[in-house]
Design a protein around this motif. Structure first.
Motif, PDB file in Angstrom:
ATOM      1  N   LYS A  75      45.460  44.937  51.365  1.00  0.00           N
ATOM      2  CA  LYS A  75      46.815  44.485  51.705  1.00  0.00           C
ATOM      3  C   LYS A  75      46.734  43.270  52.627  1.00  0.00           C
ATOM      4  O   LYS A  75      47.237  43.278  53.763  1.00  0.00           O
ATOM      5  N   PRO A  76      46.104  42.217  52.148  1.00  0.00           N
ATOM      6  CA  PRO A  76      45.820  41.072  53.019  1.00  0.00           C
ATOM      7  C   PRO A  76      47.012  40.136  53.191  1.00  0.00           C
ATOM      8  O   PRO A  76      47.947  40.147  52.399  1.00  0.00           O
ATOM      9  N   LYS A  77      46.918  39.320  54.220  1.00  0.00           N
ATOM     10  CA  LYS A  77      47.903  38.250  54.405  1.00  0.00           C
ATOM     11  C   LYS A  77      47.579  37.070  53.473  1.00  0.00           C
ATOM     12  O   LYS A  77      48.470  36.327  53.072  1.00  0.00           O
ATOM     13  N   ILE A  78      46.274  36.918  53.168  1.00  0.00           N
ATOM     14  CA  ILE A  78      45.827  35.832  52.289  1.00  0.00           C
ATOM     15  C   ILE A  78      44.913  36.426  51.218  1.00  0.00           C
ATOM     16  O   ILE A  78      43.972  37.156  51.533  1.00  0.00           O
ATOM     17  N   LEU A  79      45.182  36.110  49.948  1.00  0.00           N
ATOM     18  CA  LEU A  79      44.354  36.564  48.834  1.00  0.00           C
ATOM     19  C   LEU A  79      43.755  35.338  48.150  1.00  0.00           C
ATOM     20  O   LEU A  79      44.481  34.443  47.725  1.00  0.00           O
ATOM     21  N   ILE A  80      42.425  35.316  48.079  1.00  0.00           N
ATOM     22  CA  ILE A  80      41.722  34.177  47.472  1.00  0.00           C
ATOM     23  C   ILE A  80      40.985  34.663  46.229  1.00  0.00           C
ATOM     24  O   ILE A  80      40.178  35.588  46.300  1.00  0.00           O
ATOM     25  N   LEU A  81      41.262  34.022  45.089  1.00  0.00           N
ATOM     26  CA  LEU A  81      40.573  34.333  43.841  1.00  0.00           C
ATOM     27  C   LEU A  81      39.717  33.132  43.459  1.00  0.00           C
ATOM     28  O   LEU A  81      40.242  32.086  43.077  1.00  0.00           O
ATOM     29  N   ASP A  82      38.416  33.279  43.602  1.00  0.00           N
ATOM     30  CA  ASP A  82      37.500  32.169  43.323  1.00  0.00           C
ATOM     31  C   ASP A  82      37.004  32.268  41.882  1.00  0.00           C
ATOM     32  O   ASP A  82      35.970  32.869  41.603  1.00  0.00           O
ATOM     33  N   ASP A  83      37.788  31.681  40.969  1.00  0.00           N
ATOM     34  CA  ASP A  83      37.459  31.697  39.540  1.00  0.00           C
ATOM     35  C   ASP A  83      37.195  33.129  39.065  1.00  0.00           C
ATOM     36  O   ASP A  83      36.300  33.369  38.259  1.00  0.00           O
ATOM     37  N   SER A  84      37.987  34.070  39.594  1.00  0.00           N
ATOM     38  CA  SER A  84      37.723  35.487  39.345  1.00  0.00           C
ATOM     39  C   SER A  84      38.531  36.062  38.192  1.00  0.00           C
ATOM     40  O   SER A  84      38.596  37.276  38.016  1.00  0.00           O
ATOM     41  N   THR A  85      39.174  35.203  37.391  1.00  0.00           N
ATOM     42  CA  THR A  85      39.821  35.682  36.157  1.00  0.00           C
ATOM     43  C   THR A  85      39.267  34.932  34.949  1.00  0.00           C
ATOM     44  O   THR A  85      39.879  34.923  33.882  1.00  0.00           O
TER      45      THR A  85
END
Length: 581
Positions: A491-501
């Motif tokens: 339940k973060p304030k910031i969500l980072i997806l590093d080429d994860s899709t």
């Protein structure tokens, strides 16, 4: 070095001290037995009664039993202390590594850290075991035998004063010659382990390119190199044994020759048969003591480099630490890069990032695109402070990330890295890495949001399905969705997806992004992608080139202003446009 290693003894300190005390009693009994036997022989030669023989026999049995009991006890305490010391040493190293930054890990390399926690610890364990037992027993045995030899033989024992210093000097010269070679060997061990690790991780690539023979030859060459150096060192160390045997056996021949002559010529008045037998026994004990000492020195020589390598790990300070009076709360998910420059090491010739000015509002959806090597991943790694900036500052929630407690910051910045990692355990176990206290309902919600629930329900054991090490029994797309669900559970304030899709189809990718907008609107979402479709509906898209920001804007704006973005979009949609025509 010794002081640092000694801290890992801890609860085994009592056993480590008790072992030498037990060994001392064992040695005293062993050295006293030849003296008693010598007196018994002399009594028998003088024609003693059976009562005297029985009395001496009982004394010898009692002394032998005491020596045995204390020897067994010393063996048990020594084994417990040394294995416990090794356990603590591994634990201390592992805990230390957990606090390392990426910069620290890059300095050592993964294969080197593995070697230090396995081979090097075993070497140090063996040395510690020898130090608290053999290194105490051998000198004591030699000293007591030497003293008793003088008591029993007088001038005849002077031969020991010649042989012992000669052997000591020889041993020092041998150890000095072998130590530098052992130092080289352990560095080559790191390279060997690195080759194994690389080969196993890339086994699918090796097999698909039919490069097994090449990898075998490469490994054989590295193993041969290690073997060659070890052989050279062992050949030098092997000089110990014949050198010691020659000197001590020469001493025994001297004792037997001149001792026998003294017994015969003096008719037993100067030296008796019993004394002669005792001196021979003490000569043999001195020989064995010197042989054991040579083993100790050999082991210590081998483990000296291992000990230094272990101390390097224990003494390394993380380049990232929480400040005093650190902030423990991240109020919101805004991110600000103020004139940020970054390089991975001080020795690096060029910056990985330079002149980055970027301001992201809380709750925004930000897309990041750019070619390979444009430092997209480097940029986002500065947000949870996986690295520190070289110049400028990165702010989260209005505060410099260096002002936060590291744990508090990283709990509010969830990163799904480019290389997705799952651990051996059930799906639930892996998902609870994001939140150990997550309920089944929360896990279900996160998986639905990450589009993972659908394929999980198809497994026979559903959420209790066992995941093999590295997630080898699930597909790349399934692994990515599980990692996204794991991050959402924080339940973060910031969500980072590093080429994860990248491994999921475009429809699933779109459903994941839509779920983010609907269910976590207040979370700042930063999406690194190679596909334009994955970031096309973002509030803003950042185009990176060569470690700098080339352009920022919406999809429509960038199509007009950014040549790089327009070229990527055109190349990815060319086939579709041709079909439409």
């Amino acid at each position: 070095m010794i002081k640092t290693l000694a801290r890992s003894i801890r609860e085994y300190k009592t056993l480590s001290i008790l072992t030498p005390l037990l060994v001392t009693v064992e040695v005293i009994m062993e050295c006293a037995i030849p003296f008693v036997i010598a007196n018994l022989v002399n009594e028998m030669q003088a024609g003693c009664s059976m009562d005297v023989i029985v009395r001496y026999g009982i004394e010898l049995i009692i002394m032998a039993v005491i020596s045995l009991v204390f020897g067994v006890a010393a063996g048990n305490t020594c084994a417990t202390a040394s294995t416990g010391f090794a356990k603590n040493l591994r634990k201390d190293m592992f805990y230390k590594i957990q606090d390392y930054s990426f910069e620290n890990i890059d300095k050592f390399s993964v294969s080197s850290l593995v070697t230090r926690m396995t081979t090097d610890v075993v070497n140090v364990q063996m040395s510690f075991m020898m130090i608290i037992r053999v290194a105490i027993r051998s000198p004591l045995m030699m000293i007591f035998s030497f003293v008793m030899g003088f008591v029993m033989g007088g001038r005849l024992a002077m031969i020991f004063l010649v042989t012992i210093p000669l052997l000591t000097i020889g041993l020092i010269l041998v150890v000095r010659a072998a130590t530098p070679i052992f130092r080289q060997v352990f560095r080559k061990y790191d390279a060997l382990n690195d080759s194994v690790q690389e080969n196993v991780q890339a086994m699918r690539v090796v097999k698909s390119y039919v490069r097994e023979d090449y990898e075998k030859k490469k490994f054989a060459a590295a193993a041969e190199d290690v073997c060659r150096d070890f052989t050279k060192a062992e050949r030098i160390m092997a000089i110990n044994s014949p050198m010691m045997q020659f000197c001590v056996y020469a001493g025994m021949v001297f004792v037997m020759t001149f001792g026998s002559y003294a017994v015969i010529t003096s008719q037993g008045t100067e030296i008796a048969v019993g004394q002669m037998s005792a001196i021979l026994t003490y000569s043999f004990q001195i020989l064995m003591s010197l042989m054991m000492l040579s083993m100790v020195f050999t082991m210590i020589s081998m483990s000296q480099e291992s000990a230094e390598r272990i101390v390097e790990v224990l003494g390394e300070k993380s380049s990232l630490t929480s400040p005093a009076n650190a902030l423990t709360e991240v109020k919101e998910g805004s991110v600000d890069f103020d004139n940020v420059s970054f390089k991975y090491s001080k020795k690096a010739e060029r910056d990985a990032l330079s002149g980055i000015d970027l301001h992201i509002k809380s709750g925004e959806v930000i897309g990041i695109m750019g070619g390979t090597g444009s430092s997209k991943s480097t940029l986002i790694q500065l947000i949870p402070r996986l690295y520190d900036v070289t110049e400028g500052s990165v702010k989260v929630g209005g505060h410099d990330v260096r002002e936060y407690d590291l744990e508090a910051l990283r709990n509010q910045v969830a990163v799904v890295l480019q290389k997705n990692v799952l651990f051996s355990g059930t799906i639930k176990d892996n998902l609870r890495w994001g939140n150990p206290d997550a309920t089944d309902d929360e896990i279900l919600e996160a998986c639905k949001l990450a589009q993972a629930d659908e394929f999980i329900q198809q497994f026979p054991d559903k959420y209790d399905t066992w995941i093999e090490q590295g997630g080898s029994n699930v597909s790349g797309g399934q692994k990515q969705r599980l990692c996204i669900a794991r991050a959402l559970l924080k339940k973060p304030k910031i969500l980072i997806l590093d080429d994860s899709t990248s491994a999921v189809d475009t429809k699933t990718d779109a459903l994941i992004r839509q779920g983010f907008r609907d269910f976590i609107p207040e979370t700042t979402k930063i999406i690194i992608a190679q596909r334009v479709a994955s970031v096309q509906d973002a509030d803003r898209i950042i185009v990176m080139d060569g470690g700098t920001i080339s352009a920022i804007g919406s999809h429509e704006e960038l199509m007009k202003t950014s040549d790089i973005y327009r070229e990527v979009y055109t190349s990815q949609n060319k086939a579709g446009d041709q079909d439409a025509e």
